[in-house]
Design a protein around this motif. Structure first.
Motif, PDB file in Angstrom:
ATOM      1  N   LYS A 210       0.850  -1.188   0.000  1.00  0.00           N
ATOM      2  CA  LYS A 210       0.000   0.000   0.000  1.00  0.00           C
ATOM      3  C   LYS A 210       0.887   1.240   0.000  1.00  0.00           C
ATOM      4  O   LYS A 210       1.758   1.391   0.853  1.00  0.00           O
TER       5      LYS A 210
ATOM      6  N   LEU B 103      -6.056  -1.741   6.248  1.00  0.00           N
ATOM      7  CA  LEU B 103      -6.142  -2.733   5.173  1.00  0.00           C
ATOM      8  C   LEU B 103      -6.850  -3.979   5.670  1.00  0.00           C
ATOM      9  O   LEU B 103      -7.702  -4.551   4.993  1.00  0.00           O
TER      10      LEU B 103
ATOM     11  N   GLY C 173     -10.502  -3.477   5.821  1.00  0.00           N
ATOM     12  CA  GLY C 173     -11.165  -3.136   4.569  1.00  0.00           C
ATOM     13  C   GLY C 173     -11.467  -1.650   4.435  1.00  0.00           C
ATOM     14  O   GLY C 173     -12.241  -1.255   3.569  1.00  0.00           O
TER      15      GLY C 173
ATOM     16  N   ARG D  37      -9.228   0.466   3.686  1.00  0.00           N
ATOM     17  CA  ARG D  37      -8.448   0.808   2.500  1.00  0.00           C
ATOM     18  C   ARG D  37      -8.266  -0.468   1.698  1.00  0.00           C
ATOM     19  O   ARG D  37      -8.256  -1.558   2.265  1.00  0.00           O
ATOM     20  N   THR D  38      -8.089  -0.299   0.400  1.00  0.00           N
ATOM     21  CA  THR D  38      -7.834  -1.482  -0.422  1.00  0.00           C
ATOM     22  C   THR D  38      -6.358  -1.509  -0.785  1.00  0.00           C
ATOM     23  O   THR D  38      -5.770  -0.477  -1.073  1.00  0.00           O
TER      24      THR D  38
ATOM     25  N   ASP E  82      -2.876  -1.953  -2.807  1.00  0.00           N
ATOM     26  CA  ASP E  82      -2.483  -1.753  -4.201  1.00  0.00           C
ATOM     27  C   ASP E  82      -2.281  -3.111  -4.868  1.00  0.00           C
ATOM     28  O   ASP E  82      -2.595  -3.299  -6.029  1.00  0.00           O
TER      29      ASP E  82
ATOM     30  N   THR F  22     -13.359 -11.937   2.635  1.00  0.00           N
ATOM     31  CA  THR F  22     -12.930 -10.535   2.554  1.00  0.00           C
ATOM     32  C   THR F  22     -13.217  -9.859   3.889  1.00  0.00           C
ATOM     33  O   THR F  22     -14.080 -10.308   4.644  1.00  0.00           O
TER      34      THR F  22
ATOM     35  N   ARG G 158     -14.827  -7.197   4.503  1.00  0.00           N
ATOM     36  CA  ARG G 158     -16.221  -6.743   4.580  1.00  0.00           C
ATOM     37  C   ARG G 158     -17.143  -7.904   4.957  1.00  0.00           C
ATOM     38  O   ARG G 158     -18.041  -7.754   5.786  1.00  0.00           O
TER      39      ARG G 158
ATOM     40  N   ARG H 230     -13.504   4.944  -1.094  1.00  0.00           N
ATOM     41  CA  ARG H 230     -12.294   4.329  -1.649  1.00  0.00           C
ATOM     42  C   ARG H 230     -11.043   4.873  -0.987  1.00  0.00           C
ATOM     43  O   ARG H 230     -10.099   4.145  -0.733  1.00  0.00           O
TER      44      ARG H 230
END
Ligand SMILES: Nc1ncnc2c1ncn2[C@@H]1O[C@H](COP(=O)(O)OP(=O)(O)OP(=O)(O)O)[C@@H](O)[C@H]1O
Ligand SMILES: [Mg+2]
Lengths: 365, 247
Positions: free
Chosen positions: A75, A112, A115, A117-118, A120, A130, A132, B245
């Motif tokens: 990230k 991360l 969840g 942030r996602t 890279d 996941t 979420r 996001r």
């Protein structure tokens, strides 16, 4: 296996025969190659077979998937690499401290994981799903470093909201009690002190029967007695078989509660082991001296408590987790060391040593 | 979800400043503006008396205040404080937060509308021909406020920190004045009237005025409002996703 013994002695106070027997883990030092032999001897405490999964009453969590799995996660924020190639696996029942200086990437890692942030690149999984999905299933409870709270409502109203939103909620009263905020239940959330606010956040993180609890610097702003109460609550959660991951700046804090400590620096894992192992590493002393005649290598390497040794001709530099014992044994070898120096090595210095080596290695590539 | 909506409503009702500006302020303004005018003369180029005109204008203004101010500033503030992030760590569906905000603003809107009506009827003797008109008025103004709720959400996700309040204020006063909520647009120069005709607030007030005259709202006004709703809701959804996001 010394690590496990230490852990038992520290982690489980007398009388609490817990169902959670922390899985013994080898101390791994990803930066080892770069450090020459400096840390190589730590491996003596390491090689334990991958143990069986912790025995726990929570059957649903003992499915084959690990609680948390990071696979080659990256990230960056612009050119700032906050998390670099992170591999991480947490197992059921572990209480894990994420230790590191400011900007090490602790919060980024937890974001991360949750969840928020996602990545890279790479994969983040909680119980094989996941983040979420895990949250929607009520399997994760979390407390953020900068987690604002809803204002103009009472503590009790807020906790009730958290309970209502949790698929496996505990009764509101129990949550208030366990977080130690029953006495401030009717106060307005925006009129609390910093430490009280932290406890409310903790209540939100423990509103239901989550298998994994994630806390980012939970004791920031707490006084000593609040800290103690807080850690008692934390331990109670751990005893119920929960997996706990928390970020902190303090080795002492990690030591008090975690049975596994992961040291993070510049988004990388520098060390991963029991608190005793990390402490020994951080508290290690450097011993250096000269010998009159060429050294008896085998004898020196066999000295007790060594964590690293470097012999060049007659000059010997070594690192020991118990300098007194090492020096005592050194005299026992019948040699005459000259100009003996014993220097302490704090946690900060340990960090610097490892990162400098890591940076040098990167530069050399 | 229901708990969140309930809690948001409780908060809104507890907030005295918010309640003052949404409930008391429009009624007070109505009394100030309509209070001095006589009750029979018509607003130029309309078939409405001053009290009738201002009753709808102020009810619209009150609900505009409730949904616009209530949403934009709170969302921006809670985004910044981290409460929105904390909520994302619960099983609440992603849109739940926004839905709860809109729902609670809608509840706070109702007293704003009703109080203006009661004051108008009691103090200025405003009467409508039929009882259904009162209900239709309430319904139309209430439903129309959804457009501005969406706008409020969009602003809340667009601006942050110190920028929210001025931005909200500019849009709020701009829309109120240009849309004719404070004074009839018929007194504006022609070019301004042309602009005003296409503002959502103008169409919004026109809904109520048509009902007061005993007719159905004009298709053009409804079409305009639906268009704005789609626009604002689309913007809000896009900004929301962008915000999520980057966490
Ligand atoms: N939103 C962001 N935009 C740009 N850079 C960021 C952002 N968040 C974090 N960083 C940077 O990423 C790096 C890691 O930050 P992170 O917050 O993960 O550290 P941390 O270990 O939690 O630190 P602390 O102990 O101070 O909380 C830092 O250099 C930080 O400046
Ligand atoms: Mg942090």
């Amino acid at each position: 296996m010394p690590g496990a013994v230490v852990r038992l002695a520290q982690g489980c106070p007398a009388g609490t025969v817990t169902s959670v027997m922390p899985r013994p883990r080898p101390l791994t030092l990803p930066g080892r190659a770069a450090l020459g032999e400096a840390w190589a001897m730590t491996a003596t405490t390491a090689q334990s077979a991958p143990g069986t999964s912790a025995g726990s009453g929570r059957a649903e969590a003992s499915a084959s998937a690990p609680v948390v799995a990071f696979e080659k996660v990256n990230k960056s924020y612009g050119s700032m690499r906050a998390v670099a190639d992170l591999d991480l696996t947490l197992h059921q029942g572990e209480t894990v401290a994420l230790l590191g200086p400011n900007g090490a990437g602790k919060s980024s890692t937890l974001d991360l994981l949750l969840g928020l942030r996602t990545p890279d690149s790479g994969l983040v999984r909680i119980f094989g799903t996941t983040p979420r999905q895990a949250i929607e299933g009520g399997r994760v409870g979390a407390m953020l470093q900068s987690g604002g709270l809803m204002e103009e409502v009472t503590v009790q109203e807020l906790v009730r909201l958290a309970c209502d939103l949790h698929p496996l909620a505990h009764p509101v009263r129990q949550v208030l009690e366990e977080a130690g905020i029953t006495d401030i239940a009717d106060r307005k959330v925006n009129k609390l002190s910093g430490g009280q606010e932290q406890r409310v956040r903790f209540a939100l993180a423990t509103a239901g029967a989550s298998d994994l609890i994630v806390l980012d610097e939970p004791t920031t702003g707490m006084d000593v007695s609040s800290r103690q109460t807080f850690w008692a609550a934390m331990r109670a959660q751990a005893r119920q078989g929960r997996t706990i991951l928390f970020a902190t700046h303090y080795l002492e804090e990690a030591d008090e509660i975690a049975d596994r400590v992961i040291v993070l620096h510049r988004g990388r894992v520098l060390a991963d082991g029991t608190s005793a192992e990390i402490k020994a590493m951080a508290g290690a002393r450097r011993i250096s001296f000269e010998l009159d005649e060429p050294a008896d290598e085998a004898g020196l390497r066999a000295l007790p408590h060594l964590t690293g040794i470097e012999i060049s001709g007659r000059t010997v530099r070594m690192r020991s987790s118990d300098a007194d014992a090492t020096v005592h044994a050194l005299y026992g070898l019948g040699v005459y060391p000259r100009g003996i120096e014993v220097a302490g090595l704090g946690l900060e210095q340990a960090f610097l040593t490892i990162t400098d080596a890591a940076t040098a290695e990167e530069a050399g590539r | 979800m229901i708990t969140l909506i309930k809690l948001e409503i409780t908060r809104a009702l507890r907030n005295k400043k918010f309640m003052f500006f949404t409930v008391i302020y429009p009624s007070a303004l109505f009394l100030v503006i309509a209070g001095t005018s006589d009750t029979t003369s018509l607003v130029p180029h309309t078939h409405l008396t001053m009290p009738l005109y201002y009753m709808v204008a102020m009810a619209s203004f009150g609900s505009l205040t409730a949904v616009l101010m209530g949403n934009s500033e709170r969302i921006a503030k809670e985004r910044e404080s981290g409460w929105v992030r904390q909520l994302r760590l619960t099983a609440l569906p992603g849109r739940g937060y926004v839905v709860a905000k809109i729902a609670s603003a809608a509840v706070a809107t109702l007293p704003a509308i009703v109080v203006v009506f009661v004051v108008a009827a009691a103090v200025k003797d405003v009467r409508l021909d039929a009882a259904w008109q009162w209900l239709a008025l309430t319904g139309a103004i209430w439903a129309g406020s959804l457009v501005f709720a969406a706008l409020g959400v969009a602003i809340g996700y667009l601006a942050s920190g110190d920028a929210v309040r001025p931005l909200t204020m500019i849009i709020y006063f701009g829309l109120s004045i240009l849309g004719g909520l404070w004074s009839p647009t018929t007194s504006y120069p022609q070019w301004l009237q042309n602009i005003s005709d296409y503002l959502p607030t103008h169409a919004y007030a026109a809904l109520g005025q048509a009902i007061e005259l005993g007719g159905a709202p004009h298709t053009k006004d409804i079409a305009l409002l639906v268009g704005y709703l789609v626009l604002f809701a689309g913007a809000a959804a896009w900004l929301y996703r962008k915000d999520t996001r980057k966490a």
